[in-house]
Each structure stands twice: as C-alpha cells, then as structure tokens.
Design an enzyme around this catalytic site. Structure first.
Site, PDB file in Angstrom:
ATOM      1  N   CYS A 960      42.215  44.260  42.059  1.00 45.41           N
ATOM      2  CA  CYS A 960      41.879  43.020  41.355  1.00 45.41           C
ATOM      3  C   CYS A 960      42.421  41.800  42.080  1.00 45.41           C
ATOM      4  O   CYS A 960      41.970  40.677  41.859  1.00 45.41           O
ATOM      5  CB  CYS A 960      42.384  43.058  39.923  1.00 45.41           C
ATOM      6  SG  CYS A 960      44.120  43.422  39.762  1.00 45.41           S
ATOM      7  N   HIS A 961      43.399  41.984  42.951  1.00 42.38           N
ATOM      8  CA  HIS A 961      43.978  40.880  43.713  1.00 42.38           C
ATOM      9  C   HIS A 961      43.767  41.035  45.222  1.00 42.38           C
ATOM     10  O   HIS A 961      44.276  40.217  45.992  1.00 42.38           O
ATOM     11  CB  HIS A 961      45.477  40.771  43.431  1.00 42.38           C
ATOM     12  CG  HIS A 961      45.810  40.513  41.991  1.00 42.38           C
ATOM     13  ND1 HIS A 961      45.544  39.320  41.379  1.00 42.38           N
ATOM     14  CD2 HIS A 961      46.370  41.320  41.050  1.00 42.38           C
ATOM     15  CE1 HIS A 961      45.921  39.372  40.112  1.00 42.38           C
ATOM     16  NE2 HIS A 961      46.436  40.581  39.885  1.00 42.38           N
TER      17      HIS A 961
END
Length: 992
Positions: A960-961
């Site tokens: 997600c990052h």
C-alpha cells in the site's frame, strides 16, 4: 409615366386632365403628369400617389358609392413623404426622416405614436394590420391579430400601438410584406418567415393551420429568394435569376400553375421558366410579374374587371403578356408594379438601366470598413460614430454584416452553414482594433446595448451568427471589459434554447482552426482567472457561478471537437489552475480521512468542515466538465476524495466467487460507491490491510476472466475477451462482475481486464466503431474494412451476402429478402450494423447486467470524468515498463542511501532480472501486475532497512506504500537469491 388597367376609375385619377390620358389596347391607359409619380399604392378603398414628396389620395368607388371621389391632397405640414402603402380602409406613410404617419378612412393623417425616436425604412400594410422595419433591423407591428397576422402569439390581442416583434430579433431583415391576413419577412440570406392566416396555404408550410409566430418556410431555403409579395390569400416569391414560386389560394388562377387549385407548398411557375423575372407583386386575387429584357409584364389570376390587361374579363391560370404601350419601350423602364384590389399599375421611369434597383435607404444598417474611415476622417465623424454604435448595438445589423457574398455563399445559410465570410471578419476586426477610441465605443455598446437584448429562443439560424462573431471579436480585445463581456456572452449562450444551442454547436464544429482555438482560449483564460480568485478568496458564489459557466462551454466545445473529429488537441482545454484548487481540497480531505472518527466526536471543526464542503461541492460540479482536468488531476481527485465510512467484505480465501455472489447480490449493499472497501479474510479477521484488497482483486479477476468461468468469449489469439452472444451462466454473475469492476475503479485498483476499448466506450455511452472491432478481431475486422474500400466493380463481382456471421450463427439483415448482396449503396450501413450487432445487439442482456453492477460499485459522475482510453487505463493500467523511471523515483530511508553497497548491489541484481521477473517484482512491490495509468512515474518506491533481520530473511514489502524492506546482505549473490525467492514466493492465499 404611369400605366393602369382594371376596374373603372376616374379618368386620369385627377392627376391630369382626362383628355390627356392615352388609351392603348385592351383597356390599358397611360398618363404622364407634370409632376412625376415617385411612388404609389392601391388598396381596397384608396389609391395613393407621391409627387415631389406630397401625397394625393383618391377614394375608390365601392358598395356605398358608384363613383370615385376626387383626388385629395393630404395636409402633412413639413413632412416629405417617400413611401405609401394602402390597406383595406386606410394607409401608412413614411417620410424621408423615417417617421411613420397613419391615414384613416376619412383621410386624416397623424404621426404613429411609439416610433417617434426610431428611423423606419420599410412599411407594409395588410387588410387590418401593418408593419414597420427600422434601420437597426427591428420589426414593429400593429392592428388586428385574430389570425396571428401580428406574430405576437395566440394569446395576444390586436393593438393600435406598435409592438416590437421580439421573436425575429437578430434576423437581418431585407424585406417585409403584408397580405390580407398574413405577413412575411425575407432575410438578407434569402430565408423566408411567414405567419398569420393560412386557410388556403398562403404561408407555404404544407398545411392550412394559422400561425401566431413567425415560422420558417423550409421549402424556400437555399432558393436565393430576393423578393416576397403577399396577396389576399396567396403569396409569390422571386428568386435570384428570375424564377417565381407561388402558393396559397388558386381559385382564380392567381398562382399561374395552369389550374385553379390551392397550393400549400411553394411551387415553381413553370410557364415563366427562363423569363428572368425582375419583379413580382400580388393583388387581391391576381398577380403581376415583369421582366427586364425584354421589357414585358405578365399577368394571371382574376381578370373579371379587366385587371389582367388582356382585354377580357376572365379567370386566367397561366401567365400571359400584358399589352403595354410599345412606343415607350426604348425610352422608359419599369420601375414598380402595383396590384390592388381590382386594379393594376406599372410605374415607369425615364432612366434606362434602373429597373428594380433597390433603394439603399430601404436596407438595414450593416458594418463595412468604409464606416471606420468615415469615423476617422469623414465629413461628419459624429454621424459615422453614431452609425457604428447603431450597428454594434443591433443583433440584426451585426448578423447582417460580414456575409459571404462571393458566389452567393450567404444564400446557403442553414443549420450546417452560417454564411459568414471569415476572412472579412478578421480584416474588419483588425482594422477596428487599430483605433482605441472606436474599439472602446464598440465594447461599451456591446455590453450595454447588444448582449442584454439577445433572444434566448431565436427564430431561424441566421440569428446565431452573432454567437460566432462575438467570441472572435472579444478574443481580439485588450480591455478590462473583456472579462465582463465574456461572462455576459457565456450566460447568453447557455440560455439558448436546446434547438438553437444544437445549431450553434454545429457551427462550432465547422469553424476554421484559428477561430476554434480562439473560442477555447477565450473561455479557458476566463475560467483560469476565477479559479485563482476562488483559491485566494475561498469559494465565492459569484466567482464559482461564472467559472462554471465558462467550463460548461469549454466542455460543450470539446464534445463538438470530438464528435466532428477536429484536429484540436485535448491539451488546449486543460486548465492547470484546477490542480492548485485540488491541492487545497486534498489537504482538507486528508485531515478528514485521517481523523474522521475524531471529527465525528467533536464540534470544533464546523468552520473548517463548511469550507471543505464548499470546495467539495465545487469540485463535484466541475467533474461534469472533465475536459478541463488533466489525467493526473482526475486520478488524484479520485484517490483523495472523502469517504463516508468503510464497507467491509469478509470472504474465505478458498471461496472468493461464492462469497462475493452471496454478499454482493442485487438485493443487498445499495451504498457501495461512497465507502472505502476493506477486505477481511475469515482466516484472519483481525488484520486490516490494503494488501488484502489488492490481492483480492488480483485473484478474483483471474477466476472471473479464466476460460473455465465460461463468462466470456476469447478472440482468436486469446488475448482479449468479450461478452458471449449466448449465455451459458447465470445473469447474476455478470452483475457481480460489474460490481467488482466498479469497486476496483472506485478504489483505484489496477486489475487485469483484457477487454477491447469498446467496453469502456459503452460505459461512457459512446458508440463502438469498426476500429474497436479490428482491435478485438483483426482478421474479421479488416475484412469489413476491405468491404468499405473495395472498388465498385470488385464489390459487385464478389457477390457478398448481406449476412452477419458471428459466434457460430448467421443473421440476415433483411429476412424478407435473404438473398440480397452487399452493394456500394448499402455497404456502409452493413458494416455499421455488423459492428452494432457484435458490440451491442448480441450482448445486450449480459452487458446491461454488467453495467447495472458496475454503477452499483462506483459513482457514474466519476466514471464520466474519463475518456474511454483513460477509463481503460485507470482500471487496467498499461504495459509501458520504464524501469529507469522507477530507479530515478526511488527514495531511501534510514541507513540506506543511493551509494550504500546494498543499494548498489540491489540495482545491479534488478538490472539482470528477466522482463517477467521485473514484472513479478512490480507485483511484489505494489500488488499490481501492470503499470498505473500515469506511468511508472506514479510508482514511488521507498527502500528501508528490514528491522531485526539477518541474511536468512527475505525482503518484504508494504504494497500500500510501495515500501521495500531489505536486510543488509553482505554478498550480491545472496541478495539476488533472496530477491528472486521473494518475488517467486507463495506470498498470498491464492496459491496455498
């Protein structure tokens, strides 16, 4: 000289002694008064003459009297009269100064109140109604309106005071004419408007229904009509070149069609073909025409009182020559024909070559470059400036300027062609712009006088020329008033009726490239200015209203350009200031999204929330005009909008589709589109992570798009899928597939959807094309392309059947004649229907279920922000793997930096990976197999040290990052082995 014939009348009318009247054949008489007759008119009760600016009238014998009255000179004080028109019981007069006077049945004259400050140039009179045209193109009417002859709508009663006919505002009128109970207007471009009584079809509209508003006579369009004349219940139109059309009552033969029938449509008078008629005029029940070479007068219609000039009292249904005096042929020319109730007149002038020459004082004012010269160095610059103001304050005058007169181009004015001479406009604007005083005068007049008067529901296409002229004029100005003019113009454009706006958009589609770009630039620059004001001053309602008007017009122009395949790049429409406004909104949204539970529990942020809501509302409205956004702004707005809570989907790892079918069925989950999707697995419900969502989408679509699912058909090389023509699975699975696609879009998740562009076009209500079919099935699609390109001979020899062959079935396009072949006349339609069948008709059931589900999972307004190619990119990504950009955009945290030995080794290892291994790394890093639509530059990889790790640990990621966590490997070989093991690792539930 004046010739006359018809019903018995006082010998010589009292204009000269009876013994001086010359008698010719067939009852035709001629007189040459000492004071020449300059103009005349004949009605039911009076005949009037103008000599040396003075008016004399003669009361005609009627039911109450068996003899004519005496010639009476009207007492008009200092008025010099130049026009007279007689009605049923009175007359209307026009003096040299443009003032209108009314003569009643007792021959008393008085000024017409209501037009004192206007300069009238034309007058017309029916039985009980009258019209007046001013030099700035405004039409005024008065009298009876029982049959709509005033054009003031049905509910309006008659009026004795002049009323402005606003429905024709903006039409550059060339001529007005009034009949018994009907009226006509002819425009400068030959467009004919009629209204009033229509009992015999005298309006030429194909029926006998009265009209209470001006209506275009479509069958006379593009006929180059230059003159119109109204009789009692019939009408005649003269075209350039001399052809005559008649329509209406034909009971006396007054239409000249060799019959006594009424005609409801304009019909060419065949007997006059080739005669080059120069004038036509209608009496009560008869018609006169004249030709210049040879100098002949023809008559037809009622001749019961000798008004045909043929010596007989008959009804005559074909044009025959009038036996006019031959001794004057070489000396005089026919200046004017007048047909009255039961009389006919021919007014001759002793000036060769002047026949039917138009009087320049009878035309409305229009702009020409000579007007500028007169303003700058003429004898009377004040008058010239006054004239300039009048032109630019009048919609009719300005619309009548800059016409394409070369090759009679303006006569072709229609919904497809505006009739403007673009080169003339450009040169005139350039000349005008060089004089700051004049341009300032024009600006003021446009703002104060012209724009406020524009009609939102104009009659006819000519009035829309103004909306082409004004943007070009305003775009060349350098003035503070430019913004105000642009805003006023935008309001007027958007207030146009749907029909008028549709025509204007067609005109836009045919503008020269420079004009089209100037139009875009004008509204784009004005929009950008208001974006800046909103950012600085917060959301200001006035600024927001103006801005939304400008961007709506930009969006309309953009759609026009797309539909017309105009070569104007999308970048011309993008307003980069939108991104600045978006940054402000996203800062606010981030605070709300990160702290929304806290926000809901406190009452301390109402002011901030109100401000954020104002920005959000503004942006919601702006999303209806996606042409102003660049792709980055669209994607950024989608990713950073505020969510109304979460939607948690709990599924089993081993039963994805089964659980989705249960939880996402049509009867449940009505509000998915406003919530952030969160995926929970029954095996570990306590762990919430965006990784699960990406893994979920990756694998649920693998199952759905797998051939084993039987949901879709594959193309020949099995690289793309499409909906099947025959369903083999339940419809609800297509609904589920649609919801999942919508959720993927809503949550900015890149998934593998190997569909042709046609799918994304259909979601945006854009018709798929042959090019889309070629993308899906190149061989089959190109065979259809060949059909369009075949020469006529090859196509005829091929004898291809008119049959669609698709998905194992055949469909005859015309079942009634199954043996038909493709021909040059039907091949385009055949290809269109073939493509329509494949992409629409054959898959209607499955696609509609998919569409219904798709828009259950996402907001339609967000989808419509994107072009088809962009929508596909958002959902599917792309395969433009530029690994150098990934390396350049990588940042390092903690102990690592670009020169660290582990980082150097990592990139050496990465460069040596195979293309497929690099794709696997991208999946390992981001959770996506393909590159996001914004390209590799959108992947911002961060690298940090994996805490508490040894060389035995594998690299890890937070997808997600896009965060890569690396142990400190001592050797390059170890790093390589661990990286390859990690990207090949059974890292997800789908392989367990």
């Amino acid at each position: 000289m004046l010739c006359y014939w018809g019903a018995q009348v006082r010998e010589g009318f009292g204009l000269l002694k009876p013994e001086l009247v010359r008698h010719g054949n067939c009852g035709i008489k001629s007189i040459c008064p000492k004071s020449a007759v300059q103009d005349m008119s004949a009605g039911k009760s009076f005949v009037g003459f103008i000599r040396e600016g003075k008016v004399s009238v003669l009361r005609l014998r009627g039911k109450d009297s068996d003899q004519d009255g005496k010639l009476k000179h009207l007492q008009l004080k200092k008025n010099t009269i130049r026009l007279i028109v007689c009605g049923e019981y009175g007359a209307v007069l026009l003096d040299d100064g443009g003032k209108v006077l009314i003569m009643d049945k007792s021959t008393e004259c008085s000024p017409l109140k209501g037009l004192e400050n206007r300069q009238v140039i034309q007058i017309a009179c029916g039985d009980q109604h009258s019209m007046a045209l001013t030099n700035d193109g405004q039409l005024f009417v008065w009298g009876e309106n029982a049959l709509g002859q005033l054009g003031l709508r049905k509910e309006q009663a008659g009026t004795q005071s002049p009323r402005h006919l606003q429905s024709l505002c903006g039409i550059p009128v060339a001529q007005i004419s009034a009949g018994g109970n009907h009226s006509f207007v002819l425009s400068l471009s030959g467009v004919v408007f009629g209204w009033g009584g229509n009992s015999a079809g005298q309006l030429g509209l194909g029926d006998t229904t009265d009209r209470f508003v001006p209506t275009v006579v479509n069958s006379l369009k593009r006929k180059k009509i230059v003159s119109i004349s109204c009789g009692g219940e019939h009408t005649a139109a003269l075209a350039k070149g001399g052809t005559v059309f008649t329509f209406g009552s034909g009971g006396f033969g007054q239409l000249g069609h060799n019959s006594f029938k009424d005609e409801h449509h304009p019909r060419l008078v065949a007997e006059l073909w080739g005669s080059k008629v120069s004038q036509v005029t209608c009496g009560r029940n008869h018609t006169l025409v004249s030709t210049a070479s040879p100098k002949l007068i023809y008559s037809f219609g009622c001749g019961m009182q000798g008004q045909l000039g043929n010596g007989e009292q008959v009804k005559q249904s074909v044009p025959l020559p009038v036996d006019q005096p031959t001794e004057y042929n070489d000396e005089y020319t026919i200046q004017k024909l007048v047909a009255g109730e039961n009389h006919s007149f021919a007014l001759y002038f002793k000036e060769l070559g002047n026949e039917a020459n138009p009087d320049p004082t009878r035309g409305i004012m229009t702009f020409d470059n000579g007007m500028i010269e007169q303003c700058e160095c003429g004898k009377d610059p004040r008058k010239a400036i006054k004239d300039l103001k009048k032109v630019f304050s009048s919609a009719a005058s300005l619309n009548g300027s800059f016409l394409k007169t070369r090759h009679d181009g303006h006569y072709q004015t229609s919904e497809e062609y505006c009739g403007l001479d673009f080169g003339l406009v450009e040169s005139s604007i350039a000349t005008l712009s060089r004089n700051e005083r004049l341009i300032s005068t024009v600006l003021k007049v446009l703002q104060e006088s012209l724009l406020p008067t524009l009609n939102p529901n104009p009659t006819g296409e000519e009035s829309l020329r103004l909306y082409i002229l004004l943007p070009e004029l305003i775009s060349h100005l350098k003035s503070e008033q430019k913004a105000e003019l642009t805003e006023a113009l935008a309001s007027k454009i958007l207030n146009l009726s749907p029909a008028a706006l549709r025509v204007l958009e067609i005109y836009w589609s045919k503008l020269p490239d420079d004009w089209l770009k100037n139009l875009v630039k004008l509204f784009k620059k004005a929009s950008a200015k208001f974006f800046g004001r909103i950012i600085v001053e917060n959301v200001n309602n006035v600024a927001k209203t103006h801005m939304l008007k400008f961007v709506e017009i930009l969006q309309r122009v953009y759609q026009v350009c797309c539909s017309a395949n105009r070569n104007i790049k999308k970048r011309y429409f993008i307003i980069h200031e939108v991104n600045n406004l978006l940054d402000v909104l996203q800062t606010m949204n981030a605070d709300v999204n990160n702290n929304w539970p806290w926000f809901n529990l406190t009452g301390q942020i109402h002011a901030l929330e109100a401000q954020r809501n104002a920005y959000e509302e503004t942006f919601r409205k702006l999303t209806s005009f996606p042409c102003i956004f660049n792709l980055e702004a669209k994607c950024s707005y989608m990713r950073n909008r505020v969510w109304k809570g979460r939607f948690e989907l709990t599924v089993r790892r081993t039963a994805l589709l089964e659980d989705c079918l249960c939880l996402l069925n049509p009867g449940t989950q009505q509000h998915l589109r406003d919530k952030w999707l969160s995926i929970l697995f029954t095996e570990n419900v306590s762990k919430r992570t965006d990784v699960h969502k990406r893994d979920f989408f990756l694998n649920v679509f693998k199952e759905l798009c797998d051939p084993a699912s039987q949901l879709f058909m594959y193309n020949d090389n099995e690289t793309m899928i499409w909906f099947p023509a025959k369903l083999t699975v339940e419809k609800k699975k297509y609904f589920l597939f649609g919801i999942l696609c919508g959720l993927a879009f809503n949550n900015s998740s890149v998934v593998n959807l190997p569909f042709p562009l046609a799918l994304f076009k259909k979601l945006l209500n854009i018709k798929p094309s042959l090019e889309d079919f070629i993308e899906f099935n190149p061989v089959h699609g190109r065979s259809l392309q060949y059909i369009l390109e075949y020469s006529n001979d090859v196509l005829e020899e091929s004898s291809l059947p008119l049959t669609i062959i698709w998905s194992g079935s055949e469909l005859d396009l015309d079942p009634a004649e199954p043996e038909q072949h493709i021909t040059t006349s039907n091949r385009t339609k055949f290809v269109d229907e073939y493509v329509d069948h494949i992409f629409n008709q054959s898959v209607k059931e499955a696609f509609e279920e998919f569409r219904r589900g798709f828009f259950r999972g996402c907001e339609k307004r967000l989808v419509e922000m994107f072009e088809p190619e962009e929508l596909r990119g958002v959902l599917v990504g792309n395969e433009e793997y530029d690994w150098n950009i990934l390396k350049q955009n990588t940042t390092y945290e903690g102990v690592f930096n670009a020169d660290h030995p582990v980082i150097i080794s990592f990139w050496e290892v990465f460069d040596d990976l195979t293309p497929n291994e690099k794709k696997s790394f991208l999946l390992f890093l981001t959770g996506f197999e393909r590159v996001p639509i914004l390209g590799m530059s959108a992947v911002k990889m961060r690298v940090t040290h994996l805490a508490n790790s040894t060389e035995d640990h594998l690299p890890e990621t937070l997808t997600c990052h896009s965060l890569l966590q690396l142990p400190k490997y001592e050797k390059r070989e170890t790093l390589r082995a661990k990286v390859i093991e990690a990207i090949s690792h059974k890292r997800g539930f789908w392989e367990e």
